[in-house]
Motif scaffolding. Structure first.
Motif, PDB file in Angstrom:
ATOM      1  N   PRO A 191       5.042 -11.784   2.474  1.00  0.00           N
ATOM      2  CA  PRO A 191       3.714 -11.393   1.991  1.00  0.00           C
ATOM      3  C   PRO A 191       3.137 -10.283   2.863  1.00  0.00           C
ATOM      4  O   PRO A 191       3.436 -10.199   4.046  1.00  0.00           O
ATOM      5  N   ALA A 192       2.332  -9.446   2.237  1.00  0.00           N
ATOM      6  CA  ALA A 192       1.733  -8.322   2.958  1.00  0.00           C
ATOM      7  C   ALA A 192       0.743  -8.828   3.997  1.00  0.00           C
ATOM      8  O   ALA A 192      -0.004  -9.755   3.756  1.00  0.00           O
ATOM      9  N   THR A 193       0.789  -8.243   5.159  1.00  0.00           N
ATOM     10  CA  THR A 193      -0.177  -8.561   6.199  1.00  0.00           C
ATOM     11  C   THR A 193      -0.928  -7.281   6.535  1.00  0.00           C
ATOM     12  O   THR A 193      -0.386  -6.192   6.421  1.00  0.00           O
ATOM     13  N   LYS A 250      -4.204  -4.137  10.477  1.00  0.00           N
ATOM     14  CA  LYS A 250      -5.247  -4.446  11.446  1.00  0.00           C
ATOM     15  C   LYS A 250      -5.823  -5.813  11.098  1.00  0.00           C
ATOM     16  O   LYS A 250      -5.676  -6.296   9.984  1.00  0.00           O
ATOM     17  N   SER A 251      -6.527  -6.398  12.040  1.00  0.00           N
ATOM     18  CA  SER A 251      -7.208  -7.653  11.750  1.00  0.00           C
ATOM     19  C   SER A 251      -8.497  -7.369  10.993  1.00  0.00           C
ATOM     20  O   SER A 251      -8.998  -6.237  10.978  1.00  0.00           O
ATOM     21  N   ARG A 252      -9.051  -8.393  10.382  1.00  0.00           N
ATOM     22  CA  ARG A 252     -10.336  -8.234   9.685  1.00  0.00           C
ATOM     23  C   ARG A 252     -11.391  -7.681  10.633  1.00  0.00           C
ATOM     24  O   ARG A 252     -12.161  -6.796  10.283  1.00  0.00           O
ATOM     25  N   ILE A 253     -11.415  -8.212  11.839  1.00  0.00           N
ATOM     26  CA  ILE A 253     -12.416  -7.781  12.815  1.00  0.00           C
ATOM     27  C   ILE A 253     -12.223  -6.309  13.170  1.00  0.00           C
ATOM     28  O   ILE A 253     -13.194  -5.555  13.274  1.00  0.00           O
ATOM     29  N   GLU A 254     -10.982  -5.864  13.327  1.00  0.00           N
ATOM     30  CA  GLU A 254     -10.737  -4.446  13.630  1.00  0.00           C
ATOM     31  C   GLU A 254     -11.225  -3.545  12.501  1.00  0.00           C
ATOM     32  O   GLU A 254     -11.842  -2.500  12.757  1.00  0.00           O
ATOM     33  N   TYR A 255     -10.949  -3.929  11.247  1.00  0.00           N
ATOM     34  CA  TYR A 255     -11.447  -3.138  10.118  1.00  0.00           C
ATOM     35  C   TYR A 255     -12.974  -3.060  10.157  1.00  0.00           C
ATOM     36  O   TYR A 255     -13.566  -2.000   9.983  1.00  0.00           O
ATOM     37  N   LEU A 256     -13.626  -4.200  10.378  1.00  0.00           N
ATOM     38  CA  LEU A 256     -15.091  -4.231  10.391  1.00  0.00           C
ATOM     39  C   LEU A 256     -15.660  -3.460  11.579  1.00  0.00           C
ATOM     40  O   LEU A 256     -16.682  -2.779  11.446  1.00  0.00           O
ATOM     41  N   GLN A 313      -8.317  -9.509   1.377  1.00  0.00           N
ATOM     42  CA  GLN A 313      -7.108  -9.041   0.704  1.00  0.00           C
ATOM     43  C   GLN A 313      -7.173  -9.331  -0.791  1.00  0.00           C
ATOM     44  O   GLN A 313      -7.569 -10.412  -1.209  1.00  0.00           O
ATOM     45  N   ALA A 314      -6.793  -8.324  -1.569  1.00  0.00           N
ATOM     46  CA  ALA A 314      -6.629  -8.460  -3.015  1.00  0.00           C
ATOM     47  C   ALA A 314      -5.154  -8.227  -3.311  1.00  0.00           C
ATOM     48  O   ALA A 314      -4.372  -7.920  -2.409  1.00  0.00           O
ATOM     49  N   ALA A 315      -4.767  -8.343  -4.547  1.00  0.00           N
ATOM     50  CA  ALA A 315      -3.365  -8.149  -4.923  1.00  0.00           C
ATOM     51  C   ALA A 315      -2.871  -6.745  -4.582  1.00  0.00           C
ATOM     52  O   ALA A 315      -1.683  -6.548  -4.325  1.00  0.00           O
ATOM     53  N   ASP A 316      -3.784  -5.771  -4.554  1.00  0.00           N
ATOM     54  CA  ASP A 316      -3.384  -4.386  -4.307  1.00  0.00           C
ATOM     55  C   ASP A 316      -3.769  -3.876  -2.919  1.00  0.00           C
ATOM     56  O   ASP A 316      -3.842  -2.685  -2.691  1.00  0.00           O
ATOM     57  N   ALA A 366      -9.641  -0.837   2.667  1.00  0.00           N
ATOM     58  CA  ALA A 366     -10.054  -0.985   4.060  1.00  0.00           C
ATOM     59  C   ALA A 366      -9.561   0.146   4.950  1.00  0.00           C
ATOM     60  O   ALA A 366     -10.145   0.396   5.999  1.00  0.00           O
ATOM     61  N   ASP A 367      -8.511   0.845   4.538  1.00  0.00           N
ATOM     62  CA  ASP A 367      -8.036   1.974   5.331  1.00  0.00           C
ATOM     63  C   ASP A 367      -8.900   3.222   5.152  1.00  0.00           C
ATOM     64  O   ASP A 367      -8.747   4.192   5.887  1.00  0.00           O
TER      65      ASP A 367
END
Length: 99
Positions: free
Chosen positions: A8-10, A13-19, A63-66, A81-82
């Motif tokens: 599965p895609a990971t 970055k972590s959620r916190i890094e994106y935020l 995360q969404a399917a895409d 998020a990127d």
């Protein structure tokens, strides 16, 4: 593993890094931000317009399917998020004080 045998895609970055990256973009544009870590829930970025205290929003990254996306609190996508600058543009536009 997924049904097709792929991992599965990971996030890269972590959620916190994106935020945190989004928060840095928004601070540079004059907004106040605070990373919140509610117990049992996903982290969120609380964004406030310092010139209009009623203009606030909590931004999530999920995360969404895409791929991984920034989301409004009302469950609508903002940008991938990127695309931190694009997300900051949209958030700034929505939270802008208008005369």
């Amino acid at each position: 593993m997924t049904p097709d045998g792929m991992e599965p895609a990971t996030p890269t970055k972590s959620r916190i890094e994106y935020l945190e990256e989004l928060g840095e973009e928004l601070v540079a544009r004059g907004f106040r931000v605070r990373l919140t870590l509610p117990r049992g829930q996903s982290p969120a970025l609380h964004v406030a317009n310092p010139d209009a205290s009623a203009l606030t929003e909590n931004i999530l990254v999920e995360q969404a399917a895409d791929g991984w996306w920034f989301w409004w609190s009302w469950s609508e996508r903002i940008t991938l998020a990127d695309d931190t600058a694009g997300a900051a543009d949209r958030v700034a536009s929505v939270l802008a004080a208008r005369p």
